[in-house]
Design a protein around this motif. Structure first.
Motif, PDB file in Angstrom:
ATOM      1  N   ASN A  99      45.772  -1.428 -30.030  1.00  0.00           N
ATOM      2  CA  ASN A  99      46.926  -1.107 -29.196  1.00  0.00           C
ATOM      3  C   ASN A  99      48.133  -0.587 -29.966  1.00  0.00           C
ATOM      4  O   ASN A  99      49.030   0.008 -29.368  1.00  0.00           O
ATOM      5  N   HIS A 112      52.642  -5.483 -25.358  1.00  0.00           N
ATOM      6  CA  HIS A 112      52.111  -6.763 -25.813  1.00  0.00           C
ATOM      7  C   HIS A 112      53.160  -7.586 -26.549  1.00  0.00           C
ATOM      8  O   HIS A 112      52.886  -8.709 -26.979  1.00  0.00           O
ATOM      9  N   SER A 148      46.214 -10.937 -37.470  1.00  0.00           N
ATOM     10  CA  SER A 148      47.059 -10.119 -36.602  1.00  0.00           C
ATOM     11  C   SER A 148      48.337  -9.688 -37.317  1.00  0.00           C
ATOM     12  O   SER A 148      48.685  -8.505 -37.351  1.00  0.00           O
ATOM     13  N   ASN A 180      44.147  -6.907 -31.334  1.00  0.00           N
ATOM     14  CA  ASN A 180      45.212  -6.307 -30.532  1.00  0.00           C
ATOM     15  C   ASN A 180      46.020  -5.266 -31.296  1.00  0.00           C
ATOM     16  O   ASN A 180      46.172  -4.132 -30.833  1.00  0.00           O
TER      17      ASN A 180
END
Length: 667
Positions: A442, A128, A407, A438
Motif C-alpha cells: 500500500n 492506513h 512493518s 501493508n
C-alpha cells in the motif's frame, strides 16, 4: 513569561513574540479556516466529493509548521490543512488536487491530502494511517546519517495510536535515537469511538515512558503555547537528536468526514470545546492587546477570501483529466535506464549464498550511503551468515540490526528513499514479510504512481521448502506480490543470475522483492565473475533447447526440472528459467510454445493463484492455435507446507513432475 488576562477562554503567554509574529500566527490559522468554510459550502453544492474537517484544530498544524525549518520534512494527516497553507503551497494546486485535476499533485489518482511534494517537504498520509510514522523514522534516519541536524515531524490521531505501526515506529525511533517528533492530535474521537474505548491510560503522552522517550502535553487550541513549545523542542532536538512524543489536547468540531456527522457527541461537550475555538479566542486576545483592529480583521479576511475565490476559479476552469491508458501504465514504475556492466574476465566457482553476499558487498562499496537493515544482520551476520563481517567493513550506521518489527523497518526504508538513500531490507525468512505486508503493497508499491516518489528499496526474501522447516519458515510466497502493480519480483535459481540480478535490483529505483531459495544457498555452485556485473530484468534464460515440449519454471523448481530431464535424456525440451516474475518475459515463453506445441509449468508454490496460472492463461490467449495438448501446471498441493520430511515430500511437486511431463508428451 507574562500571562495576559483576557475575555478569551484561553490564557496566552506572550513571551518574546512580537506583534508581527502574533499577527502571522493569526493569519496562518485564519486561512485554513476560511478555506474549510468554503469547502463545506462547495460540498453541499456537490462541487467536491468529500471533506475531512480540521475546524478547531488549526493551532496545531500552524504552530508546528511555523516552528519547523522550510527544509525539514512534515508528514501531516487529514486535518492538517494548515501545514499545506503555511508552507505556501499555491491554493489552486490544493483545489485542483481535491478536484482530481492535473495541476494537483497526483494527476487525479488520489484525493484529499493523500499526496506528497518534495518541493515543500511534505509527505502526505495513506488511509492506513500508521505507516507514515515509520516513514518519518526513515527520513529522520537519513538526516542523522547525513549529519543534517534536522527534525522530522509526523502527525497522527489518538485513534491511530492503537495501531501496531505506532508502537513499532516509536520503538525504532527510541532505539536508534532518531530526531522525530511524534505529534498526536488527541481530538476525542476516532470517527465515533471515544478515547476511553481506544486506550486505557490517562494520557497518550504517558506511553513515552515505556519507550524511554521524552514526552509533552500541549494545549492544542492555544496557538502561542503550541508555537513557543514547539520552537523550544525543535531547537533542542536539532542540537541533541532524539525522538519526542507530543500529545496535543484538542477536539474535532465536525464529523470524521462530513457525511459522518456528530450526533454521537454530547452537546455539552461540543459547547465546551466551541468556547475554546483557537481562532476566535486568539482574535479576541489580539484585539484586547491592540494588535488587531476591526478594520484590519476585515481587511485580512477580505484578502484571504479573494485569494480563495481567485484560485478556485483557476481550479474549476481547468479542464478535466482525459484518461490515457499509456500514461497510466507508464507511471506505475519509475523509469529505469538499465546499464549493462559486464566487463569481467576472472571467474570463480562459488555457492549461491556467496553470490548474494558478494553482490551486497560490492554494492555497499559502490553506493557509499546504501543501508542494509534486518534482524541479526550486524555482529551475528544474519540468520544465514550472508552479511557476516559487513559490520567491520561498513560500520553499524550502514549495517543496522533492527528490532523485530517488519512493518516499521519497511516504512523506514521508504523514508530513506524519500530522503534520497537506497536501502536493502532483509526479511529473516520470507514468511515473516506478512508482518510488513501493508507498507509494501500500500505504500511502496503505490508511491510513484500516486505522487511520483520512488521507493528505492530492495527486500530480500529467503524462502522455500525442502529443508523441513515447517509452515512458518518454508513458504515461497511470490504470488502475494506479483499481483500488486508497482512491485518488481525477482527469483533467481543460479549463483550467476543471483549476483547479476541483485546488482540490477539495487540500481533500480523501484521497490523490488528479491526471492532467494534457501535450499539453494549452499547446494548450488557455479562459475561467477569476480567483479561487478548486471543482468537485465524481464529476460528469461533458456537453459536447454528442444523440440517436444516447453518447460517453464523458476527458483528451486528449476533444479527439479533439470534433474528430471537428466533422468530422461530422450525428452527434447526447451527449459525456460523465468528469473524475474515481474517483469515477465512472455515473448520467450510464447516463441518457445509456438515451436514445441506443448507447455508445462512447474512451480514450488501451491497451485491456485500462482504465477503458473497467469502464464497458462497467457499461453492459451496467445498461442492456442499452436498447441497440440492442453497447457499443464504442476505445483505443490493445496495445504500449508508441513514439517515432517515425508509430508513435505508429498507436498512439494518434485516427485510428481516426471509423471505429469510424460503424460503431457503422450497426449
Amino acid at each position: 513569561m507574562k500571562v495576559i488576562k483576557s475575555t478569551s477562554q484561553i490564557n496566552y503567554k506572550e513571551g518574546k513574540l512580537d506583534a508581527h509574529l502574533l499577527l502571522a500566527l493569526y493569519k496562518n490559522m485564519l486561512k485554513p479556516r476560511l478555506i474549510e468554510e468554503k469547502m463545506l459550502i462547495l460540498l453541499r453544492q456537490g462541487k467536491i466529493s468529500k471533506w475531512f474537517s480540521g475546524i478547531g484544530q488549526e493551532a496545531i498544524a500552524v504552530g508546528i509548521t511555523m516552528a519547523m525549518q522550510e527544509d525539514e520534512y512534515i508528514l501531516p494527516m487529514h486535518r492538517n490543512l494548515g501545514v499545506f497553507t503555511t508552507r505556501g503551497i499555491p491554493l489552486y494546486r490544493l483545489f485542483a488536487q481535491w478536484q482530481g485535476k492535473a495541476s494537483g499533485f497526483t494527476k487525479g489518482r488520489d484525493r484529499s491530502f493523500h499526496f506528497g511534494t518534495q518541493q515543500y517537504k511534505i509527505v502526505g498520509m495513506i488511509s492506513h494511517l500508521g505507516p507514515q510514522l515509520g516513514v518519518a523514522d526513515g527520513i529522520a534516519l537519513a538526516s542523522k546519517l547525513k549529519n543534517k541536524n534536522q527534525v522530522t515531524t509526523v502527525f497522527t490521531g489518538e485513534g491511530a495510536t492503537s495501531e501496531g505501526d505506532f508502537h513499532e515506529a516509536l520503538n525504532v525511533a527510541s532505539v536508534w535515537q532518531l530526531p522525530v517528533l511524534f505529534c498526536v492530535e488527541n481530538n476525542g474521537y476516532g470517527l465515533s469511538t471515544p478515547t476511553n474505548e481506544q486506550y486505557n491510560c490517562k494520557d497518550i503522552a504517558d506511553r513515552g515512558l515505556g519507550y524511554g522517550m521524552e514526552s509533552h502535553i500541549i494545549d492544542g487550541n492555544n496557538i502561542v503555547e503550541v508555537y513557543t513549545k514547539m520552537c523550544e523542542i525543535t531547537a533542542s532536538v536539532r542540537q541533541n537528536p532524539r525522538p519526542v512524543l507530543i500529545e496535543f489536547k484538542t477536539f474535532r468540531m465536525r464529523g470524521h468526514e462530513e457525511a459522518s456527522g456528530t450526533k454521537y457527541v454530547p452537546q455539552e461537550l461540543m459547547d465546551t470545546w466551541a468556547a475554546k475555538d483557537p481562532i476566535l479566542n486568539f482574535q479576541a486576545f489580539l484585539k484586547e492587546q491592540k494588535i488587531l483592529s476591526e478594520t484590519e480583521e476585515v481587511k485580512i479576511k477580505e484578502t484571504i477570501v479573494h485569494e480563495i475565490n481567485e484560485h478556485l476559479d483557476v481550479a474549476f476552469n481547468e479542464e478535466a483529466i482525459i484518461p490515457d491508458e499509456t500514461n497510466e501504465l507508464n507511471d506505475v514504475y519509475k523509469p529505469f535506464d538499465y546499464q549493462v556492466d559486464n566487463e569481467n574476465s576472472e571467474l570463480k566457482e562459488i555457492r549461491f549464498i556467496d553470490a548474494i553476499s558478494d553482490s551486497l558487498k560490492q554494492n555497499m562499496e559502490r553506493h557509499e550511503d546504501l543501508v542494509i537493515m534486518g534482524q541479526d544482520i550486524a555482529e551475528y551476520g544474519g540468520a544465514f551468515k550472508i552479511t557476516e563481517g559487513f559490520i567491520n567493513l561498513f560500520g553499524k550506521d550502514r549495517v543496522r540490526n533492527t528490532p523485530i518489527c517488519e512493518s516499521a523497518i519497511v516504512e523506514t526504508a521508504m523514508g530513506l528513499s524519500i530522503a534520497g538513500i537506497k536501502s536493502i531490507v532483509e526479511m529473516q525468512f520470507a514468511d515473516f514479510v506478512s508482518s510488513g505486508f501493508n507498507p509494501i503493497v500500500n505504500y511502496l508499491a503505490k508511491a510513484f504512481y500516486r505522487w511520483q516518489q520512488e521507493a528505492d528499496v530492495v527486500i530480500r526474501m529467503p524462502c522455500g521448502g525442502g529443508v523441513a522447516a515447517g509452515p512458518f519458515h518454508s513458504q515461497t510466497n511470490e504470488a502475494w506480490f506479483t499481483k500488486t502493480p508497482g512491485l518488481k519480483v525477482v527469483y533467481p535459481a543460479f549463483p550467476y543470475d543471483a549476483k547479476g540480478l541483485l546488482n540490477t535490483a539495487i540500481n533500480d529505483p523501484n521497490p523490488i522483492l528479491f526471492f532467494e531459495h534457501k535450499g539453494l544457498y549452499r547446494s548450488i555452485r557455479q562459475e561467477v565473475p569476480v567483479d561487478y556485473y548486471t543482468l537485465p530484468f524481464g529476460k528469461a534464460s533458456v537453459i536447454k533447447t528442444g523440440q517436444d515440449v516447453t518447460i517453464i519454471s523458476y527458483g528451486g523448481a528449476i533444479h527439479w526440472a533439470l534433474e528430471t530431464l537428466s533422468n530422461n535424456p530422450e525428452i527434447s525440451a526447451d527449459l525456460i528459467d523465468l528469473r524475474t516474475l515481474q517483469p515477465l518475459d512472455t515473448q520467450t515463453i510464447y516463441d518457445s510454445v509456438k515451436k514445441t506445441g506443448r507447455a508445462i509449468m512447474l512451480q514450488e508454490d501451491s497451485l491456485f493463484g500462482g504465477i503458473a496460472s497467469d502464464i497458462s492463461a497467457g499461453i492459451m490467449e496467445n498461442c492456442f492455435e499452436y498447441l497440440d495438448a492442453p497447457v499443464k501446471r504442476v505445483a505443490s498441493i493445496e495445504t500449508p507446507i508441513p514439517f515432517a520430511k515425508q509430508l513435505e515430500d508429498q507436498y512439494l511437486p518434485k516427485n510428481r513432475f516426471e509423471a505429469e511431463l510424460k503424460a503431457l508428451l503422450a497426449f
